[in-house]
Scaffold this motif. Structure first.
Motif, short mmCIF file in Angstrom:
data_model
loop_
_atom_site.label_atom_id
_atom_site.label_comp_id
_atom_site.label_asym_id
_atom_site.label_seq_id
_atom_site.Cartn_x
_atom_site.Cartn_y
_atom_site.Cartn_z
N GLN A 279 0.86 -1.18 0.00
CA GLN A 279 0.00 0.00 0.00
C GLN A 279 0.90 1.23 0.00
OE1 GLN A 279 -3.51 -1.33 0.69
NE2 GLN A 279 -3.51 0.16 -0.96
N GLN B 234 0.56 4.13 -1.01
CA GLN B 234 -0.02 5.46 -0.87
C GLN B 234 -0.63 5.66 0.52
OE1 GLN B 234 -0.96 3.95 -4.19
NE2 GLN B 234 1.02 4.84 -4.70
N LYS C 80 -1.19 -4.14 -8.50
CA LYS C 80 -0.11 -3.18 -8.79
C LYS C 80 -0.45 -2.37 -10.03
CE LYS C 80 3.27 -4.11 -5.88
NZ LYS C 80 3.57 -3.15 -4.89
N ASN D 291 -2.85 0.32 -9.19
CA ASN D 291 -2.12 1.41 -8.55
C ASN D 291 -1.44 2.28 -9.59
OD1 ASN D 291 -2.82 0.63 -6.04
ND2 ASN D 291 -0.83 -0.25 -5.48
#
Lengths: 152, 122
Positions: free
Chosen positions: A5, A7, A128, A131
């Protein structure tokens, strides 16, 4: 994973330079993961071809002559005397003599095991990628906003 | 000793600690791979029937080995690897603590250096 994670802070708060850094890092991770994925696929294909090969060692082929490779280019003729057993590499230098049915079961279990790994890897990869897409969107929005400021 | 010299030795020590740490982490990953491979073999051995002959690869030849012997072999190997993992884990922790301390020291020296510089210029 180093940062499942990444962010913790809002991506929108980062400036473009930092965004580019994060993007590079994500790209590296994605590369590594897709490489592992390809390697696992290869291993799975190898085990699958093992199953096919074991299926060829059947009683009907008993006594048939075969060519045994001594090196890549040197073969000697041989005869299949025991079609019931094969010797399987189980890892760390150990080999086990198994009946054909057992060997096929062993390889099927291997293929299955790799499949579960592939599935979880696939999941990580798509996460991923999500993201990454989000990050690229934010980057583009930022760039647009910047060029607009430059115009006015 | 002057502050600059102290800074230099401290940062050299810090770098050495960092490379030690990387070495230990490397060793730890290798051990993990070995552990999972051996565990796989152990699982495989657990399913053997008495008709399954076990061979061990010694150099280029397969040598016949007792099932019981092979099982205890793998078991001792697993124990050894677990012990090694514990040892390396301890090493990693120790090095991490040391490098944290060094980092603090570095920050301290740097602060002192900056203070000294601002005093001479001011």
């Amino acid at each position: 994973m180093a940062s499942p994670q990444p962010q913790q802070i809002n991506v929108a708060d980062l400036d473009i330079q930092q965004l580019a850094d994060v993007r590079r890092q994500l790209e590296e991770e994605l590369n590594h993961l897709t490489n592992s994925f390809a390697q696992l696929k290869q291993a799975q294909a190898k085990f699958k071809s093992c199953i096919e090969n074991v299926a060829e060692v059947k009683p009907q082929n008993k006594g048939n002559t075969i060519l045994v490779p001594l090196t890549n280019s040197l073969y000697v003729p041989g005869r299949l005397t025991d079609p019931e057993h094969v010797i399987v590499d189980v890892g760390t230098g150990y080999y086990v003599k198994k009946s054909r049915a057992q060997a096929i079961k062993y390889y099927e279990a291997k293929v299955d095991y790799i499949r579960t790994n592939l599935d979880s890897l696939q999941e990580t990869i798509s996460k991923k990628q999500d993201n990454m897409n989000y990050l690229v969107n934010v980057m583009q929005a930022k760039l647009q906003a910047q060029s607009q400021i430059a115009k006015t | 000793m002057s502050l600059e010299a102290r800074l230099q030795t401290a940062s050299a020590e810090y770098q050495k600690l960092q490379s030690d740490l990387a070495h230990s982490v490397d060793a730890r990953t290798r051990l993990d791979t070995q552990l999972s491979e051996n565990e796989m073999v152990k699982k495989e051995f657990a399913q053997l029937t008495p008709s399954n002959t076990v061979y061990k690869l010694v150099g280029p030849v397969l040598v016949h080995q007792d099932q019981a012997e092979a099982k205890t072999n793998v078991e001792t190997r697993l124990e050894f690897i677990r012990g090694e993992i514990k040892r390396v884990d301890g090493q990693i922790k120790e090095t991490e603590a040391k490098s944290d301390k060094k980092k603090d020291e570095l920050v301290e020296i740097q602060a002192a250096l900056q203070q000294a510089q601002s005093q001479t210029s001011g």
